[in-house]
Design a protein around this motif. Structure first.
Motif, PDB file in Angstrom:
ATOM      1  N   MET A 152     -45.132 -79.342 -21.102  1.00 59.04           N
ATOM      2  CA  MET A 152     -44.741 -77.978 -21.349  1.00 59.04           C
ATOM      3  C   MET A 152     -44.921 -77.684 -22.830  1.00 59.04           C
ATOM      4  O   MET A 152     -44.597 -78.505 -23.683  1.00 59.04           O
ATOM      5  N   ALA A 153     -45.421 -76.498 -23.151  1.00 57.95           N
ATOM      6  CA  ALA A 153     -45.702 -76.129 -24.537  1.00 57.95           C
ATOM      7  C   ALA A 153     -44.411 -75.862 -25.299  1.00 57.95           C
ATOM      8  O   ALA A 153     -43.420 -75.432 -24.750  1.00 57.95           O
ATOM      9  N   ASP A 154     -44.486 -76.128 -26.605  1.00 55.11           N
ATOM     10  CA  ASP A 154     -43.379 -75.825 -27.510  1.00 55.11           C
ATOM     11  C   ASP A 154     -43.193 -74.325 -27.635  1.00 55.11           C
ATOM     12  O   ASP A 154     -44.137 -73.565 -27.431  1.00 55.11           O
ATOM     13  N   MET A 155     -41.992 -73.909 -27.995  1.00 56.28           N
ATOM     14  CA  MET A 155     -41.756 -72.485 -28.250  1.00 56.28           C
ATOM     15  C   MET A 155     -42.537 -72.075 -29.490  1.00 56.28           C
ATOM     16  O   MET A 155     -42.718 -72.857 -30.411  1.00 56.28           O
ATOM     17  N   SER A 156     -43.001 -70.841 -29.502  1.00 53.44           N
ATOM     18  CA  SER A 156     -43.700 -70.352 -30.686  1.00 53.44           C
ATOM     19  C   SER A 156     -42.720 -70.258 -31.851  1.00 53.44           C
ATOM     20  O   SER A 156     -41.518 -70.105 -31.637  1.00 53.44           O
ATOM     21  N   PRO A 157     -43.207 -70.339 -33.099  1.00 51.84           N
ATOM     22  CA  PRO A 157     -42.312 -70.234 -34.256  1.00 51.84           C
ATOM     23  C   PRO A 157     -41.521 -68.923 -34.259  1.00 51.84           C
ATOM     24  O   PRO A 157     -40.359 -68.907 -34.639  1.00 51.84           O
ATOM     25  N   ILE A 158     -42.127 -67.835 -33.825  1.00 44.71           N
ATOM     26  CA  ILE A 158     -41.430 -66.546 -33.815  1.00 44.71           C
ATOM     27  C   ILE A 158     -40.267 -66.595 -32.833  1.00 44.71           C
ATOM     28  O   ILE A 158     -39.160 -66.179 -33.135  1.00 44.71           O
ATOM     29  N   PHE A 159     -40.482 -67.166 -31.646  1.00 46.07           N
ATOM     30  CA  PHE A 159     -39.415 -67.255 -30.651  1.00 46.07           C
ATOM     31  C   PHE A 159     -38.305 -68.166 -31.153  1.00 46.07           C
ATOM     32  O   PHE A 159     -37.123 -67.854 -31.015  1.00 46.07           O
ATOM     33  N   ARG A 160     -38.661 -69.298 -31.764  1.00 48.05           N
ATOM     34  CA  ARG A 160     -37.652 -70.218 -32.297  1.00 48.05           C
ATOM     35  C   ARG A 160     -36.812 -69.532 -33.359  1.00 48.05           C
ATOM     36  O   ARG A 160     -35.605 -69.683 -33.392  1.00 48.05           O
ATOM     37  N   ARG A 161     -37.449 -68.762 -34.239  1.00 44.65           N
ATOM     38  CA  ARG A 161     -36.728 -68.083 -35.307  1.00 44.65           C
ATOM     39  C   ARG A 161     -35.741 -67.075 -34.710  1.00 44.65           C
ATOM     40  O   ARG A 161     -34.600 -67.010 -35.115  1.00 44.65           O
ATOM     41  N   LYS A 162     -36.178 -66.300 -33.715  1.00 50.63           N
ATOM     42  CA  LYS A 162     -35.291 -65.332 -33.083  1.00 50.63           C
ATOM     43  C   LYS A 162     -34.156 -66.039 -32.343  1.00 50.63           C
ATOM     44  O   LYS A 162     -33.028 -65.584 -32.354  1.00 50.63           O
ATOM     45  N   ALA A 163     -34.453 -67.152 -31.711  1.00 57.51           N
ATOM     46  CA  ALA A 163     -33.424 -67.890 -30.983  1.00 57.51           C
ATOM     47  C   ALA A 163     -32.375 -68.440 -31.952  1.00 57.51           C
ATOM     48  O   ALA A 163     -31.209 -68.555 -31.608  1.00 57.51           O
ATOM     49  N   ALA A 164     -32.786 -68.764 -33.168  1.00 51.87           N
ATOM     50  CA  ALA A 164     -31.871 -69.335 -34.148  1.00 51.87           C
ATOM     51  C   ALA A 164     -31.016 -68.272 -34.824  1.00 51.87           C
ATOM     52  O   ALA A 164     -29.988 -68.580 -35.396  1.00 51.87           O
ATOM     53  N   GLN A 165     -31.433 -67.009 -34.780  1.00 43.51           N
ATOM     54  CA  GLN A 165     -30.663 -65.949 -35.417  1.00 43.51           C
ATOM     55  C   GLN A 165     -29.368 -65.742 -34.650  1.00 43.51           C
ATOM     56  O   GLN A 165     -29.345 -65.713 -33.438  1.00 43.51           O
ATOM     57  N   ARG A 166     -28.296 -65.569 -35.406  1.00 49.22           N
ATOM     58  CA  ARG A 166     -26.999 -65.365 -34.806  1.00 49.22           C
ATOM     59  C   ARG A 166     -26.334 -64.186 -35.491  1.00 49.22           C
ATOM     60  O   ARG A 166     -26.574 -63.927 -36.657  1.00 49.22           O
ATOM     61  N   ALA A 167     -25.477 -63.515 -34.763  1.00 49.80           N
ATOM     62  CA  ALA A 167     -24.726 -62.401 -35.334  1.00 49.80           C
ATOM     63  C   ALA A 167     -23.807 -62.945 -36.428  1.00 49.80           C
ATOM     64  O   ALA A 167     -23.342 -64.090 -36.339  1.00 49.80           O
ATOM     65  N   PRO A 168     -23.545 -62.149 -37.470  1.00 48.61           N
ATOM     66  CA  PRO A 168     -22.697 -62.627 -38.575  1.00 48.61           C
ATOM     67  C   PRO A 168     -21.358 -63.204 -38.109  1.00 48.61           C
ATOM     68  O   PRO A 168     -20.925 -64.236 -38.617  1.00 48.61           O
ATOM     69  N   GLN A 169     -20.722 -62.569 -37.137  1.00 51.95           N
ATOM     70  CA  GLN A 169     -19.419 -63.052 -36.681  1.00 51.95           C
ATOM     71  C   GLN A 169     -19.516 -64.370 -35.915  1.00 51.95           C
ATOM     72  O   GLN A 169     -18.500 -65.023 -35.687  1.00 51.95           O
ATOM     73  N   ASP A 170     -20.732 -64.773 -35.537  1.00 49.84           N
ATOM     74  CA  ASP A 170     -20.936 -66.043 -34.844  1.00 49.84           C
ATOM     75  C   ASP A 170     -21.302 -67.177 -35.796  1.00 49.84           C
ATOM     76  O   ASP A 170     -21.540 -68.299 -35.360  1.00 49.84           O
ATOM     77  N   ARG A 171     -21.377 -66.875 -37.076  1.00 49.80           N
ATOM     78  CA  ARG A 171     -21.672 -67.882 -38.099  1.00 49.80           C
ATOM     79  C   ARG A 171     -20.351 -68.388 -38.654  1.00 49.80           C
ATOM     80  O   ARG A 171     -19.302 -67.777 -38.472  1.00 49.80           O
ATOM     81  N   LEU A 172     -20.377 -69.484 -39.395  1.00 43.92           N
ATOM     82  CA  LEU A 172     -19.172 -69.985 -40.054  1.00 43.92           C
ATOM     83  C   LEU A 172     -19.570 -70.741 -41.316  1.00 43.92           C
ATOM     84  O   LEU A 172     -20.409 -71.640 -41.278  1.00 43.92           O
ATOM     85  N   VAL A 173     -18.955 -70.343 -42.413  1.00 46.41           N
ATOM     86  CA  VAL A 173     -19.115 -71.052 -43.676  1.00 46.41           C
ATOM     87  C   VAL A 173     -17.828 -71.831 -43.914  1.00 46.41           C
ATOM     88  O   VAL A 173     -16.726 -71.301 -43.755  1.00 46.41           O
TER      89      VAL A 173
END
Length: 95
Positions: free
Chosen positions: A1-22
């Protein structure tokens, strides 16, 4: 099975600010920790990202892992930086 495209991976990694934690790992009486906290408060406040702080004097595991690097900043549980926090770099990591 092919790897996800870089664009799809980047979008999948994006999270809403309230879902992040510092996380600021610090100790009492540390001026670099105070400086780091000011940057974190500003950036997280601007972006709507929650943050927390942990005291290495209250957590043996954190003390063992980070005592030479205090302050340490984690973004979503992964180490982002230590000693000095760069505002621009933190913003970019959270964008």
């Amino acid at each position: 099975m092919a790897d996800m495209s870089p664009i799809f991976r980047r979008k999948a990694a994006q999270r809403a600010p309230q879902d992040r934690l510092v996380t600021l790992i610090r100790k009492p009486g540390c001026h670099l920790c105070d400086d780091a906290q000011q940057v974190i408060e500003k950036v997280c406040g601007d972006l709507g990202v929650p943050w927390e702080q942990k005291d290495i004097t209250q957590d043996e595991e954190l003390h063992r892992e980070y005592w030479e690097q205090i302050p340490v900043v984690l973004v979503d549980g992964a180490q982002h930086t230590f000693w000095r926090v760069n505002e621009e770099r933190l913003r970019k990591a959270l964008a």
